[in-house]
Design an enzyme around this catalytic site. Structure first.
Site, PDB file in Angstrom:
ATOM      1  N   GLY A  25      31.868  35.559  42.627  1.00 40.59           N
ATOM      2  CA  GLY A  25      33.413  35.400  43.184  1.00 40.59           C
ATOM      3  C   GLY A  25      33.491  34.904  44.420  1.00 40.59           C
ATOM      4  O   GLY A  25      32.403  35.383  45.483  1.00 40.59           O
ATOM      5  N   ARG A  86      30.160  30.671  37.324  1.00 41.14           N
ATOM      6  CA  ARG A  86      29.379  31.507  36.461  1.00 41.14           C
ATOM      7  C   ARG A  86      28.485  30.462  35.648  1.00 41.14           C
ATOM      8  O   ARG A  86      28.574  29.446  35.501  1.00 41.14           O
ATOM      9  CB  ARG A  86      30.078  32.330  35.494  1.00 41.14           C
ATOM     10  CG  ARG A  86      31.381  33.104  36.224  1.00 41.14           C
ATOM     11  CD  ARG A  86      30.917  34.311  37.104  1.00 41.14           C
ATOM     12  NE  ARG A  86      31.976  34.677  37.586  1.00 41.14           N
ATOM     13  CZ  ARG A  86      31.856  36.052  38.516  1.00 41.14           C
ATOM     14  NH1 ARG A  86      30.609  36.344  38.894  1.00 41.14           N
ATOM     15  NH2 ARG A  86      33.068  36.349  39.059  1.00 41.14           N
ATOM     16  N   ASP A 117      25.954  41.553  43.357  1.00 42.39           N
ATOM     17  CA  ASP A 117      24.902  42.043  42.649  1.00 42.39           C
ATOM     18  C   ASP A 117      24.429  41.048  41.432  1.00 42.39           C
ATOM     19  O   ASP A 117      23.299  40.941  40.874  1.00 42.39           O
ATOM     20  CB  ASP A 117      25.228  43.357  41.921  1.00 42.39           C
ATOM     21  CG  ASP A 117      26.015  43.422  41.094  1.00 42.39           C
ATOM     22  OD1 ASP A 117      27.001  42.702  41.051  1.00 42.39           O
ATOM     23  OD2 ASP A 117      26.426  44.622  40.565  1.00 42.39           O
ATOM     24  N   THR A 140      30.648  39.449  48.793  1.00 42.68           N
ATOM     25  CA  THR A 140      31.602  40.248  47.851  1.00 42.68           C
ATOM     26  C   THR A 140      32.540  40.889  48.495  1.00 42.68           C
ATOM     27  O   THR A 140      32.628  41.714  49.299  1.00 42.68           O
ATOM     28  CB  THR A 140      30.923  40.860  46.645  1.00 42.68           C
ATOM     29  OG1 THR A 140      31.672  41.645  45.904  1.00 42.68           O
ATOM     30  CG2 THR A 140      30.092  41.697  47.421  1.00 42.68           C
ATOM     31  N   ASP A 142      34.389  43.278  47.363  1.00 47.55           N
ATOM     32  CA  ASP A 142      34.326  44.738  46.945  1.00 47.55           C
ATOM     33  C   ASP A 142      33.647  45.670  47.957  1.00 47.55           C
ATOM     34  O   ASP A 142      33.662  46.823  47.745  1.00 47.55           O
ATOM     35  CB  ASP A 142      34.034  45.080  45.393  1.00 47.55           C
ATOM     36  CG  ASP A 142      34.782  44.321  44.710  1.00 47.55           C
ATOM     37  OD1 ASP A 142      35.947  43.929  45.024  1.00 47.55           O
ATOM     38  OD2 ASP A 142      34.630  44.173  43.321  1.00 47.55           O
ATOM     39  N   ASP A 144      30.695  46.705  47.626  1.00 51.71           N
ATOM     40  CA  ASP A 144      29.931  47.670  46.652  1.00 51.71           C
ATOM     41  C   ASP A 144      28.514  47.642  46.563  1.00 51.71           C
ATOM     42  O   ASP A 144      27.858  48.124  45.830  1.00 51.71           O
ATOM     43  CB  ASP A 144      30.664  47.565  45.556  1.00 51.71           C
ATOM     44  CG  ASP A 144      30.399  46.149  44.579  1.00 51.71           C
ATOM     45  OD1 ASP A 144      30.008  45.294  45.479  1.00 51.71           O
ATOM     46  OD2 ASP A 144      30.659  46.095  43.610  1.00 51.71           O
ATOM     47  N   ARG A 186      36.693  46.772  41.068  1.00 50.31           N
ATOM     48  CA  ARG A 186      36.260  46.996  39.724  1.00 50.31           C
ATOM     49  C   ARG A 186      35.319  48.182  39.500  1.00 50.31           C
ATOM     50  O   ARG A 186      35.742  49.358  38.575  1.00 50.31           O
ATOM     51  CB  ARG A 186      35.539  45.961  38.975  1.00 50.31           C
ATOM     52  CG  ARG A 186      36.319  44.684  38.501  1.00 50.31           C
ATOM     53  CD  ARG A 186      35.338  43.594  37.719  1.00 50.31           C
ATOM     54  NE  ARG A 186      34.474  43.155  38.698  1.00 50.31           N
ATOM     55  CZ  ARG A 186      33.379  42.438  38.273  1.00 50.31           C
ATOM     56  NH1 ARG A 186      33.348  42.074  37.022  1.00 50.31           N
ATOM     57  NH2 ARG A 186      32.383  41.955  39.380  1.00 50.31           N
TER      58      ARG A 186
END
Length: 335
Positions: A25, A86, A117, A140, A142, A144, A186
């Site tokens: 993303g 992707r 990741d 990213t 997020d 995370d 997510r």
């Protein structure tokens, strides 16, 4: 005051050309990282091959030399000038072998991967199977990834979501409604937690905490008794049932008019804020120097004011928790 003179970094690995790609993303600040890679390499006398469309483009050989002028006027742009995609083919040994051959054919001595990741999994396989030195840059929204305080794009995503929450709060107060707002995340609640505190939300749902919906229903009822004309509830997308499930439960449990707003991909777009531009610039520079030092298989990250290296596999194997002090603060300030 005399300004310090930049000194050249010793090229211990003898690398003459590196490649850079963005994968997964998109995140605001990716272009700033690309720019930093290209200009750091140019300062050190190295060439850079830009790979279009991530690993999908790498296994097809979409590589092109890019220089300092190619990245001019990009630091403020969202998205990624190299594009991202992707790739199911990259998940196969044949796809990775094709990509490795394209790198060797172009004289590339190391690959810099900007992504999350999933992208780092692909980079690690390339290194393990074909001996191509790889460095990861955390890109990213997020936030995370273990091994860095923040990831590129996170700060901008929070600001984008917060702007939307502020606007929805105005509407909620005017109509005496409850707004349940879903933000990205997510598997992690970093965005949701920061937005909840900065936006003055009455409650926040994050994947890291299995919160009973009954507790939130009571909080909303108590808010009404205290004279609040509208309430804001923030939900990370990874929470079971999402914002819609939380909104339906609140309306059924309170009888109060409840609206659900899912912010979605709007959080990925837009010009990166200064914090993301600065972070991306430092990490892009650090990635080039890691390759020149002969380092491979790590992600460059920032801890405090220091640049650190974390083995790629640890970025997804080790858990990065939300700020629990901030989580407690959010609950105290919602009264």
């Amino acid at each position: 005051m005399t300004e310090p003179t930049p000194t050249r970094h010793p090229n211990l690995a003898g690398i003459q050309r590196v490649a850079v790609l963005t994968s997964g993303g998109d995140a605001p600040g990716m272009n700033a990282a690309i720019r930093a890679v290209v200009r750091t390499a140019a300062f050190e006398g190295l060439e850079v091959m830009g790979v279009r469309r991530g690993f999908s483009g790498l296994h097809r050989g979409e590589l092109k030399l890019i220089g300092p002028r190619d990245v001019a006027n990009t630091i403020q742009r969202g998205g990624t000038i190299l594009l991202t995609a992707r790739s199911a083919t990259w998940r196969t040994p044949e796809g990775r072998a094709s990509g490795a051959q394209h790198l060797r054919d172009n004289g590339v001595g190391g690959l810099i991967v900007i992504g999350g990741d999933g992208s780092f999994h692909g980079a690690q396989l390339l290194e393990q199977e074909h001996g191509i030195p790889v460095i990861g840059i955390p890109g990213t929204i997020d936030n995370d990834l273990y091994g860095t305080d923040h990831t590129i794009g996170y700060f901008t995503a929070v600001e984008t979501a917060l702007d939307a929450v502020d606007k929805l709060r105005d509407t909620g107060a005017s109509h005496e409604r409850i707004f349940v707002i879903e933000v990205m995340g997510r598997h992690a609640g970093h965005i949701a937690l920061d937005v909840a505190v900065a936006g003055g939300a009455e409650e926040v749902f994050i994947p890291e905490d299995d919160k009973p919906i009954g507790d939130v229903i009571q909080i909303v009822k108590d808010s009404v008794k205290k004279g609040k004309t509208g309430s804001i509830v923030i939900v990370a997308e990874g929470v079971p049932g999402g914002a819609q499930g939380v909104g339906d439960a609140i309306q059924a449990g309170t009888g109060l008019e409840t609206r659900v707003s899912i912010l979605g991909h709007i959080q990925r777009g837009g010009a990166p804020v200064s914090s993301d531009r600065i972070l991306a610039s430092r990490l892009g520079e650090a990635a080039v120097y890691a390759l020149m030092d002969g380092v491979s298989g790590v992600m460059v990250g920032r801890h405090g004011s220091n640049i650190i290296h974390t083995p790629l596999h640890e970025t997804w194997e080790k858990r990065k928790d939300v700020n629990r002090d901030l989580y407690r603060c959010a609950k105290k300030l919602s009264v």
